[in-house]
Design a protein around this motif. Structure first.
Motif, PDB file in Angstrom:
ATOM      1  N   THR A  94       0.858  -1.181   0.000  1.00  0.00           N
ATOM      2  CA  THR A  94       0.000   0.000   0.000  1.00  0.00           C
ATOM      3  C   THR A  94       0.892   1.227   0.000  1.00  0.00           C
ATOM      4  O   THR A  94       1.710   1.406   0.904  1.00  0.00           O
ATOM      5  CB  THR A  94      -0.907   0.021   1.245  1.00  0.00           C
TER       6      THR A  94
ATOM      7  N   ASN B 274       1.092   5.201   0.112  1.00  0.00           N
ATOM      8  CA  ASN B 274       0.403   6.447   0.449  1.00  0.00           C
ATOM      9  C   ASN B 274       1.376   7.608   0.294  1.00  0.00           C
ATOM     10  O   ASN B 274       2.439   7.613   0.919  1.00  0.00           O
ATOM     11  CB  ASN B 274      -0.114   6.402   1.885  1.00  0.00           C
TER      12      ASN B 274
ATOM     13  N   GLN C 146      -2.046   9.016 -11.130  1.00  0.00           N
ATOM     14  CA  GLN C 146      -3.465   8.669 -11.109  1.00  0.00           C
ATOM     15  C   GLN C 146      -3.836   7.859 -12.348  1.00  0.00           C
ATOM     16  O   GLN C 146      -4.620   6.916 -12.283  1.00  0.00           O
ATOM     17  CB  GLN C 146      -4.322   9.933 -11.044  1.00  0.00           C
TER      18      GLN C 146
ATOM     19  N   ASN D 205      -4.689   0.622  -7.858  1.00  0.00           N
ATOM     20  CA  ASN D 205      -5.550   0.801  -6.684  1.00  0.00           C
ATOM     21  C   ASN D 205      -4.781   0.837  -5.378  1.00  0.00           C
ATOM     22  O   ASN D 205      -5.327   1.235  -4.345  1.00  0.00           O
ATOM     23  CB  ASN D 205      -6.597  -0.307  -6.628  1.00  0.00           C
ATOM     24  N   ASN D 206      -3.535   0.409  -5.382  1.00  0.00           N
ATOM     25  CA  ASN D 206      -2.725   0.421  -4.163  1.00  0.00           C
ATOM     26  C   ASN D 206      -1.957   1.724  -3.970  1.00  0.00           C
ATOM     27  O   ASN D 206      -1.241   1.875  -2.983  1.00  0.00           O
ATOM     28  CB  ASN D 206      -1.737  -0.752  -4.168  1.00  0.00           C
TER      29      ASN D 206
ATOM     30  N   ASN E 106      -2.260   5.692  -3.288  1.00  0.00           N
ATOM     31  CA  ASN E 106      -3.185   6.709  -2.796  1.00  0.00           C
ATOM     32  C   ASN E 106      -2.450   8.037  -2.667  1.00  0.00           C
ATOM     33  O   ASN E 106      -1.344   8.094  -2.114  1.00  0.00           O
ATOM     34  CB  ASN E 106      -3.742   6.290  -1.432  1.00  0.00           C
TER      35      ASN E 106
ATOM     36  N   ARG F 145      -2.588  12.228  -1.581  1.00  0.00           N
ATOM     37  CA  ARG F 145      -3.213  13.376  -0.935  1.00  0.00           C
ATOM     38  C   ARG F 145      -2.261  14.559  -1.030  1.00  0.00           C
ATOM     39  O   ARG F 145      -1.037  14.387  -1.116  1.00  0.00           O
ATOM     40  CB  ARG F 145      -3.547  13.081   0.539  1.00  0.00           C
TER      41      ARG F 145
ATOM     42  N   TRP G 216      -2.634  12.258   7.369  1.00  0.00           N
ATOM     43  CA  TRP G 216      -3.430  11.601   6.325  1.00  0.00           C
ATOM     44  C   TRP G 216      -4.922  11.663   6.663  1.00  0.00           C
ATOM     45  O   TRP G 216      -5.755  11.929   5.793  1.00  0.00           O
ATOM     46  CB  TRP G 216      -2.972  10.152   6.172  1.00  0.00           C
TER      47      TRP G 216
ATOM     48  N   ASP H  76      -7.966  15.866  -0.435  1.00  0.00           N
ATOM     49  CA  ASP H  76      -8.079  14.838  -1.463  1.00  0.00           C
ATOM     50  C   ASP H  76      -7.378  15.273  -2.754  1.00  0.00           C
ATOM     51  O   ASP H  76      -7.226  16.470  -3.028  1.00  0.00           O
ATOM     52  CB  ASP H  76      -9.546  14.568  -1.786  1.00  0.00           C
ATOM     53  N   TYR H  77      -7.009  14.312  -3.550  1.00  0.00           N
ATOM     54  CA  TYR H  77      -6.359  14.589  -4.839  1.00  0.00           C
ATOM     55  C   TYR H  77      -7.195  15.541  -5.695  1.00  0.00           C
ATOM     56  O   TYR H  77      -6.669  16.451  -6.346  1.00  0.00           O
ATOM     57  CB  TYR H  77      -6.115  13.274  -5.586  1.00  0.00           C
TER      58      TYR H  77
END
Length: 239
Positions: A96, A98, A125, A130-131, A133, A135, A202, A212-213
Motif C-alpha cells: 500500500t 500512500n 493517477q 488501486n494500491n 493513494n 493526498r 493523512w 483529497d487529490y
C-alpha cells in the motif's frame, strides 16, 4: 523533521562536511580524527548518506517493498522517473503506497505554477493502480517541506529522511544533500512516532493537514502540463 543521533555516525557527518569545506577551498576545519568513536550496540541501525547514495538507498528499499507492506512518502518535489516507477512496482507487488505531496503553490514566499507535482500526480493517477493513494498537503502560505520515506514491513521498518527531494537535481550528485537511513524493529519509538505522524496528517486527526487529490487537480492547465514536459526534456528547471 529531525533525527537526533550520537556515536560513530557523527564522524561520518563530519567527514562529509569536511569534504565540502575542502572543495570550497577552505583549509580550516575542526580536528575530529583523534576523538573516540566507539561502536554502539542497540536496536537500531543508522547510516548517513549523501547525494547519489541517497538515491541508491531509496531504490534498494523500494525494490524490497511488497505484499502487506505500507509505504509512506512525504515529499516537496517528486519527479524522478525511476522512483515513480519503483513506487508503482511496489504497489503491483501488493504494497500500500500512500503519498503526501506539496501542491507547489509556494516556494519561499514566491508563487509557483504547481510543477512538478501537479503533472506527476496526474500521471500516477492515470496508472490506475488501486494500491497507490495520493493526498495533497493543504498549504496556505507555507510549504510542505518534508522529504521522508517510511516503509512499515510489519515486524521491521525503515526510514529515509533528510534534505533530498526526489528529483534529478537532488539525487544525481548535482546538489549537496544529506539523509539518514534508520532501520530496526517496528516497535521502536522512532518508527512509532513517524507512523503516528503520517496517520495524523493523512486522516486530519486533531487538525486539518491534507486534502483529497481532486482538490488540486483542476490547477493543472494545458500550459502547465506542456511546460512540465519541456522542463523534463531540457532539464531547465528550478527543481
Amino acid at each position: 523533521a529531525a533525527f537526533k543521533m550520537e556515536g560513530p555516525i557523527i564522524k561520518d557527518i563530519l567527514e562529509a562536511e569536511e569534504a565540502v569545506v575542502n572543495y570550497s577551498g577552505e583549509a580550516d576545519f575542526p580536528e575530529y580524527e583523534n576523538r573516540s568513536w566507539e561502536k554502539q550496540e542497540g536496536n537500531l541501525t543508522a547510516q548517513f548518506v549523501t547525494e547519489g547514495k541517497i538515491y541508491r538507498s531509496i531504490q534498494e528499499e523500494l525494490k524490497k517493498a511488497g505484499d502487506g507492506d505500507e509505504v509512506w512518502l512525504g515529499m516537496y518535489y517528486l519527479s524522478d522517473r525511476k522512483i515513480i516507477d519503483l513506487l508503482d512496482k511496489a504497489a503491483d507487488r501488493g504494497a500500500t503506497v500512500n503519498i503526501v505531496m506539496d501542491p507547489n503553490k509556494k516556494s519561499f514566499g514566491h508563487e509557483k505554477p504547481g510543477l512538478p507535482n501537479l503533472p506527476v500526480a496526474a500521471e500516477m493517477q492515470r496508472l490506475g493502480n488501486n494500491n497507490i493513494n495520493l493526498r495533497w498537503y493543504d498549504v496556505n502560505i507555507e510549504q510542505y517541506h518534508a522529504k521522508m520515506l517510511y516503509i512499515n514491513k510489519g515486524s521491521d521498518s525503515v526510514i529515509i529522511g533528510g534534505s533530498a527531494n526526489y528529483t534529478r537535481r537532488n539525487l544525481a550528485n548535482l546538489n549537496l544533500e544529506a539523509d539518514v537511513v534508520i532501520k530496526g524493529n517496528s516497535d521502536e519509538d522512532v518508527f512509532q512516532e513517524v507512523d503516528q505522524y503520517f496517520d495524523r496528517i493523512w486522516n486530519n486527526d486533531s487538525g486539518h493537514y491534507t486534502a483529497d487529490y481532486e482538490e488540486y487537480k483542476g490547477n493543472l492547465t494545458l500550459v502547465r502540463y506542456i511546460t512540465y514536459h519541456l522542463q523534463k526534456w531540457t532539464w531547465f528547471t528550478t527543481y
